[in-house]
Enzyme design. Structure first.
Site, PDB file in Angstrom:
ATOM      1  N   LYS A   1       0.835  -1.194   0.000  1.00 37.98           N
ATOM      2  CA  LYS A   1       0.000   0.000   0.000  1.00 37.98           C
ATOM      3  C   LYS A   1       0.876   1.254   0.000  1.00 37.98           C
ATOM      4  O   LYS A   1       1.957   1.264   0.595  1.00 37.98           O
ATOM      5  CB  LYS A   1      -0.913  -0.023   1.225  1.00 37.98           C
TER       6      LYS A   1
ATOM      7  N   SER B   1      -9.625   1.786   2.874  1.00 40.96           N
ATOM      8  CA  SER B   1      -8.770   2.555   1.996  1.00 40.96           C
ATOM      9  C   SER B   1      -7.744   1.723   1.229  1.00 40.96           C
ATOM     10  O   SER B   1      -7.101   2.227   0.300  1.00 40.96           O
ATOM     11  CB  SER B   1      -8.044   3.640   2.796  1.00 40.96           C
TER      12      SER B   1
ATOM     13  N   SER C   1      -9.867  -0.469   6.942  1.00 38.22           N
ATOM     14  CA  SER C   1      -9.195  -0.209   5.669  1.00 38.22           C
ATOM     15  C   SER C   1      -8.601  -1.431   5.003  1.00 38.22           C
ATOM     16  O   SER C   1      -8.309  -1.407   3.812  1.00 38.22           O
ATOM     17  CB  SER C   1      -8.104   0.858   5.856  1.00 38.22           C
TER      18      SER C   1
END
Length: 524
Positions: free
Chosen positions: A215, A291, A315
């Site tokens: 990420k 996210s 997330s």
């Protein structure tokens, strides 16, 4: 959904009963009445302008908080518990049927230990002959390890397929920008080094040559960490790998690049105007969730076996659920956050996303390990994984008690969600003999508010200097709206949220005296 309060006269603040005195059985569930207008285009710009206005902004945020009962909860309520600023866990009994990995051991040794806890690998379901060149889509980690060791394929050959796959997804209509930073030459270099290790008969571990994504808020050389903004790398240069990345690199993992995400992690859709919105690989007219949108999409599309994401409010779990993969939010402090953009908070953790529970065990065993500060303050229990080959574990699921708060479970706008989850629970019970236990979790509205204030205040604190220096105009509108709200939280709000945190922790600990896990739909 309150846990109880004392009587009060006109103008008197609400007084919550001490948490130990709350009669949980008397709690009555009240479905949340959330007000979330849908704004786009000019109305959204006008709304953000109002929120950021020095004169009108405080008025607008005050109205919003009153409408959502936040003012009453945080400022007009006496909360008797002392604040819990850092997660506190009571001592726990050693678990049955587990193998201790050792927090300070080399990641390679931990992975080897975890590998020995899995059922013996049978390649017949994946490979019918040594010469067959099966496509690598949705291979598990042990499938790759077997294929590399058997000469069926090489990391370099798979790297070319990954490169072609990334290009294919990027060129689709609409495009699928799963990666923000991707360098084919770097991928080939990593794969070549892994291929040579296999040629010499000396792979580092079962993770050698396995493709993972990172990420964009986790440091991974040679890439910058922008947290999906347009500017964050200018104020925070990357000098070395995050600890989580370095642990996997020691095991021979190949990193394909930095995965797309919701800007600064402040959203659960994955919508990102800066680099394009990642779409759900199974249905491109739907969101991935966020996210950690890019990591989930990459694993779900079959381009890599796993990814590292971050999770403070769903997330990792939300996109994993919506994309049909496995997302594990690790216990706070279990993974070392050094080298992660949001490393100073009290809710965010680095966590694995994989296509299977088996792969999650292997990735977690390499990833986990507390940093020294957390060992002193949190005193985490021993790092362990389930021993799935132990004879005493053959029927262990029969003793597992699954907690279910039925009214909360069914508080969804579409019954298809709760019905599907009901079917999954029923299948778990009928197949493995798990038991369902009804539980009650009081003060869920307070829990949501305490979480929002906690993670929001910590997020704004991280960004405050840059926000005040004018960088906010470089952020997306939804990020600016969130930060404007977070800016309105006071120190008293934050302390009240931490008092609520202690209450919520107590209720959950009481529930876990009755059950082993709590099952809910991931999203409504």
């Amino acid at each position: 959904m309150g846990g109880g309060s004392g009587g009060r006269g006109k103008g008197m603040p609400r007084a919550m009963a001490p948490v130990e005195e709350v009669d949980v059985a008397a709690v009555r569930y009240k479905p949340a009445e959330l007000q979330a207008p849908h704004l786009t285009g000019f109305p959204l710009r006008a709304f953000v302008w109002l929120l950021e206005s020095p004169l009108l902004g405080p008025l607008v945020t005050s109205i919003l908080k009153k409408q959502n009962n936040m003012t009453q909860m945080l400022q007009h309520t006496v909360i008797p518990e002392r604040p819990m600023f850092y997660p506190e866990y009571p001592p726990q009994e050693p678990e049955r049927g587990v193998v201790t990995l050792g927090d300070d051991r080399d990641p390679v040794d931990r992975v080897e230990e975890a590998l020995s806890c899995l059922a013996p690998y049978d390649p017949s379901g994946r490979f019918t002959s040594a010469d067959e060149k099966n496509p690598f889509l949705y291979w598990k980690i042990r499938d790759f390890a077997y294929a590399y060791r058997s000469g069926i394929t090489t990391p370099s050959a798979v790297a070319e397929l990954v490169i072609a796959g990334v290009e294919e997804w990027n060129n689709k209509k609409p495009p699928m920008p799963m990666l923000i930073f991707f360098k084919a030459d770097d991928l080939r270099k990593q794969a070549d080094a892994s291929t040579k290790r296999f040629e010499k008969g000396s792979p580092i571990s079962v993770l050698d040559g396995i493709f993972f994504a990172v990420k964009d808020d986790i440091d991974c050389l040679p890439y910058p960490s922008k947290s999906a903004t347009t500017f964050f790398d200018e104020i925070r240069p990357v000098e070395k790998d995050a600890v989580a990345v370095s642990r996997l690199r020691k095991c021979g993992v190949i990193f394909i690049g930095k995965a797309n995400m919701h800007e600064l992690g402040l959203g659960v859709t994955g919508n990102n105007p800066n680099y394009g919105t990642v779409r759900n690989p199974h249905s491109v007219d739907r969101y991935t969730g966020g996210s950690s949108s890019g990591p989930a999409a990459l694993v779900s599309s079959g381009l890599c076996s796993g990814a590292i994401g971050t999770d403070g409010g769903g997330s990792v779990r939300i996109p994993s659920s919506l994309c049909g993969i496995v997302g594990l939010k690790t216990t706070f402090g279990r993974t070392d956050m050094t080298g992660v953009v949001c490393d100073a908070g009290t809710v965010e953790v680095a966590s694995p996303l994989t296509s299977s529970v088996e792969d999650s065990v292997l990735l977690y065993s390499a990833l986990a390990g507390s940093r020294p500060m957390d060992k002193l303050t949190l005193r985490p229990s021993l790092l362990c994984v389930p021993n799935l080959v132990s004879s005493e574990n053959s029927k262990i699921l029969q003793s597992v008690k699954v907690g279910k708060y039925t009214e909360w479970f069914h508080d969804v706008p579409d019954n298809e969600v709760s019905n599907t989850c009901e079917d999954a629970l029923n299948l778990l019970c009928s197949t493995f003999g798990c038991q369902i236990e009804e539980i009650i979790l009081p003060e869920l509205e307070e829990m949501r508010t305490a979480h929002l204030v906690s993670i929001g205040s910590e997020a704004f604190s991280d960004m405050n200097a840059h926000y005040q220096a004018g960088r906010r105009t470089e952020m997306t509108l939804d990020t600016r709206a969130s930060l404007a709200l977070f800016k309105s939280f006071t120190s008293a709000d934050y302390v009240a949220a931490q008092c609520l945190r202690r209450r919520i922790m107590y209720y959950h600990m009481e529930a876990f005296k009755k059950v082993d896990v709590i099952a809910t739909p991931t999203t409504g």
